[in-house]
Write an enzyme that holds these catalytic residues in place. Structure first.
Site, PDB file in Angstrom:
ATOM      1  N   LYS A 113       0.817  -1.223   0.000  1.00 32.23           N
ATOM      2  CA  LYS A 113       0.000   0.000   0.000  1.00 32.23           C
ATOM      3  C   LYS A 113       0.843   1.263   0.000  1.00 32.23           C
ATOM      4  O   LYS A 113       0.306   2.369  -0.044  1.00 32.23           O
ATOM      5  CB  LYS A 113      -0.879   0.019   1.254  1.00 32.23           C
ATOM      6  CG  LYS A 113      -1.776  -1.196   1.343  1.00 32.23           C
ATOM      7  CD  LYS A 113      -3.119  -0.846   1.955  1.00 32.23           C
ATOM      8  CE  LYS A 113      -4.122  -1.949   1.706  1.00 32.23           C
ATOM      9  NZ  LYS A 113      -4.531  -2.676   2.866  1.00 32.23           N
ATOM     10  N   LYS A 193      -4.683 -15.296  -4.754  1.00 32.50           N
ATOM     11  CA  LYS A 193      -4.928 -15.728  -3.378  1.00 32.50           C
ATOM     12  C   LYS A 193      -6.345 -15.321  -2.938  1.00 32.50           C
ATOM     13  O   LYS A 193      -6.749 -14.180  -3.178  1.00 32.50           O
ATOM     14  CB  LYS A 193      -3.889 -15.043  -2.469  1.00 32.50           C
ATOM     15  CG  LYS A 193      -4.041 -15.371  -1.024  1.00 32.50           C
ATOM     16  CD  LYS A 193      -3.312 -14.356  -0.166  1.00 32.50           C
ATOM     17  CE  LYS A 193      -4.135 -14.069   1.067  1.00 32.50           C
ATOM     18  NZ  LYS A 193      -3.721 -12.987   1.882  1.00 32.50           N
ATOM     19  N   LYS A 196     -10.423 -11.378   1.435  1.00 30.57           N
ATOM     20  CA  LYS A 196     -11.563 -10.469   1.578  1.00 30.57           C
ATOM     21  C   LYS A 196     -11.302  -9.218   0.745  1.00 30.57           C
ATOM     22  O   LYS A 196     -12.176  -8.689   0.078  1.00 30.57           O
ATOM     23  CB  LYS A 196     -11.717 -10.050   3.059  1.00 30.57           C
ATOM     24  CG  LYS A 196     -12.194 -11.178   3.950  1.00 30.57           C
ATOM     25  CD  LYS A 196     -11.849 -10.932   5.421  1.00 30.57           C
ATOM     26  CE  LYS A 196     -11.591 -12.221   6.152  1.00 30.57           C
ATOM     27  NZ  LYS A 196     -10.995 -12.083   7.473  1.00 30.57           N
TER      28      LYS A 196
HETATM   29  P1  TYM Z   1      -6.802 -13.060   8.314  1.00 29.66           P
HETATM   30  O1  TYM Z   1      -8.032 -12.700   9.051  1.00 29.66           O
HETATM   31  O2  TYM Z   1      -6.447 -12.329   7.082  1.00 29.66           O
HETATM   32  O3  TYM Z   1      -6.811 -14.581   7.963  1.00 29.66           O
HETATM   33  C1  TYM Z   1      -7.045 -15.542   8.974  1.00 29.66           C
HETATM   34  C2  TYM Z   1      -6.256 -16.803   8.681  1.00 29.66           C
HETATM   35  O4  TYM Z   1      -6.651 -17.347   7.421  1.00 29.66           O
HETATM   36  C3  TYM Z   1      -5.472 -17.549   6.635  1.00 29.66           C
HETATM   37  N1  TYM Z   1      -5.813 -17.278   5.228  1.00 29.66           N
HETATM   38  C4  TYM Z   1      -5.522 -18.103   4.227  1.00 29.66           C
HETATM   39  N2  TYM Z   1      -4.914 -19.304   4.220  1.00 29.66           N
HETATM   40  C5  TYM Z   1      -4.773 -19.901   3.017  1.00 29.66           C
HETATM   41  N3  TYM Z   1      -5.200 -19.354   1.852  1.00 29.66           N
HETATM   42  C6  TYM Z   1      -5.810 -18.147   1.821  1.00 29.66           C
HETATM   43  N4  TYM Z   1      -6.236 -17.637   0.670  1.00 29.66           N
HETATM   44  C7  TYM Z   1      -5.988 -17.454   3.054  1.00 29.66           C
HETATM   45  N5  TYM Z   1      -6.537 -16.270   3.396  1.00 29.66           N
HETATM   46  C8  TYM Z   1      -6.405 -16.165   4.737  1.00 29.66           C
HETATM   47  C9  TYM Z   1      -4.459 -16.533   7.150  1.00 29.66           C
HETATM   48  O5  TYM Z   1      -3.146 -16.939   6.845  1.00 29.66           O
HETATM   49  C10 TYM Z   1      -4.730 -16.542   8.630  1.00 29.66           C
HETATM   50  O6  TYM Z   1      -4.056 -17.604   9.257  1.00 29.66           O
HETATM   51  N6  TYM Z   1      -3.091 -11.073  10.847  1.00 29.66           N
HETATM   52  C11 TYM Z   1      -4.020 -12.184  10.875  1.00 29.66           C
HETATM   53  C12 TYM Z   1      -4.902 -12.225  12.104  1.00 29.66           C
HETATM   54  C13 TYM Z   1      -4.167 -12.260  13.395  1.00 29.66           C
HETATM   55  C14 TYM Z   1      -3.427 -13.350  13.905  1.00 29.66           C
HETATM   56  C15 TYM Z   1      -2.905 -12.899  15.163  1.00 29.66           C
HETATM   57  C16 TYM Z   1      -3.134 -14.630  13.444  1.00 29.66           C
HETATM   58  C17 TYM Z   1      -4.097 -11.246  14.297  1.00 29.66           C
HETATM   59  N7  TYM Z   1      -3.359 -11.622  15.346  1.00 29.66           N
HETATM   60  C18 TYM Z   1      -2.119 -13.721  15.964  1.00 29.66           C
HETATM   61  C19 TYM Z   1      -2.331 -15.444  14.245  1.00 29.66           C
HETATM   62  C20 TYM Z   1      -1.834 -14.997  15.477  1.00 29.66           C
HETATM   63  C21 TYM Z   1      -4.878 -12.029   9.650  1.00 29.66           C
HETATM   64  O7  TYM Z   1      -4.985 -11.017   9.053  1.00 29.66           O
HETATM   65  O8  TYM Z   1      -5.564 -13.076   9.331  1.00 29.66           O
END
Ligand code: TYM
Length: 325
Positions: A113, A193, A196
């Site tokens: 970004k 990928k 959202k």
């Molecule tokens: P978020 O909400 O974007 O995604 C949640 C989890 O889903 C996985 N994921 C995917 N895995 C495979 N293929 C995809 N297309 C795909 N899209 C999403 C993400 O890798 C994630 O595991 N920053 C994190 C949230 C978070 C978090 C944490 C995770 C905040 N604090 C502490 C672990 C530990 C996030 O944005 O996830």
């Protein structure tokens, strides 16, 4: 005993990528009696992009309902909303002061970004620090995540090392990411990928007619029905092979290579597979979405448990930093 921790942002309803990439592997790990699981809803993180409070509240409910729909044992484990445990933000502030600017400036999510800096708020820039706080607050050992979170996990570890160096002892436990190489990055309906923010996701909890519209939109080439097709370069086949059984995958593979089988057929098979495989989770999800009070009381009970663990860690951190009385 290992402590497993993971979170999902409430920036939308959970999609197939979240479910296959993080929720199912985490629930699998939580079934091991040797593990203790800490699963939470990262609602503070979602504020970096989503400002609409009513929508956020709905997405929080949808994420909570999804964990329960896939059988997370909330009684044995810990389940909470990040915003209800204030130690997350307290620790994030302390850790901000241990995080060098170039580490954050090098984060992929920020770099993507950074061409339009006026769109980057400070919360987005320091997002990885709040994530490090989420993990380090609970002495977590194993963090099941999708591949896109690898860099954030490396930063969490790095920040913990810097803090421990000052403390002169291991106050913060060093976490390890657990990324399932078979799952890697789940593709969205356009082949990128699933995300959202790309609006290319499959929400498996949609009513059947809406889910059908989404599967129909999956990208495919223009080969005619009778032509043989390459399954390995096709998005519908990739998605199907992530959820179908081995024999179903083999059957679809030979349909593709033999010809006389159109992409429309494959999309119908994918829809049927989603409806069949996720039949029970779809029912449980709808149950919790309609029974908000029950969902709320499960979360409130989880938040009490999370808070008591968080207070223990924050006490040690305050001590090191000279903030304790
Ligand atoms: P978020 O909400 O974007 O995604 C949640 C989890 O889903 C996985 N994921 C995917 N895995 C495979 N293929 C995809 N297309 C795909 N899209 C999403 C993400 O890798 C994630 O595991 N920053 C994190 C949230 C978070 C978090 C944490 C995770 C905040 N604090 C502490 C672990 C530990 C996030 O944005 O996830």
């Amino acid at each position: 005993m290992a402590r497993v921790l993971t979170g999902i942002q409430s920036s939308g309803r959970p999609h197939l990528g979240n479910i296959l990439g993080a929720i199912l592997p985490a629930i699998e790990l939580s079934k091991n009696p040797e593990n203790e699981s800490f699963f939470f809803i990262a609602d503070l993180h979602s504020l970096t992009t989503l400002k609409d409070g009513a929508l956020r509240a709905e997405y929080v409910r949808a994420i909570a309902a999804t964990w329960l729909a896939f059988g997370f044992d909330y009684k044995k484990n810990v389940f909470w909303r990040q915003s209800r445990v204030q130690e997350h933000t307290e620790l994030a502030w302390y850790l901000n002061c241990f995080t060098p600017f170039p580490m954050l400036a090098n984060a992929t999510a920020y770099k993507e970004k950074s061409e339009k800096l006026s769109d980057v708020n400070a919360g987005l820039f320091t997002y990885p620090v709040l994530q490090a706080a989420d993990i380090l607050l609970f002495d977590a050992n194993i963090i099941p995540v999708g591949k896109d979170q690898k860099q954030h996990l490396e930063m969490s570890k790095d920040i913990a090392v810097r803090f421990n160096q000052l403390a002169g002892e291991e106050i913060l436990v060093l976490p390890e990411a657990k990324i399932d190489d078979r799952i890697m990055t789940i593709p969205g309906i356009d082949g990128q990928k699933m995300s959202k923010s790309y609006n290319n996701y499959i929400d498996i909890f949609l009513p059947e007619n809406e889910l059908k519209k989404v599967t129909k939109k999956i990208l495919s080439d223009s080969k005619a029905l009778e032509e043989p097709k390459d399954p390995d370069s096709d998005v519908t086949f990739k998605l199907f092979s992530l959820i179908a059984s081995e024999s179903e995958i083999a059957e679809m593979r030979s349909n593709y290579t033999n010809g006389g089988y159109g992409y429309g057929h494959a999309k119908q098979a994918l829809l049927a597979c989603i409806l069949e495989k996720f039949d029970e989770p779809r029912r449980i999800f709808n149950y919790y979405m309609e029974n908000n009070e029950e969902l709320e009381s499960i979360l409130v009970a989880g938040e009490e448990k999370a808070r008591s663990v968080a207070q223990h860690t924050i006490g040690k951190v305050r001590n090191v930093l000279g903030f304790s009385s």
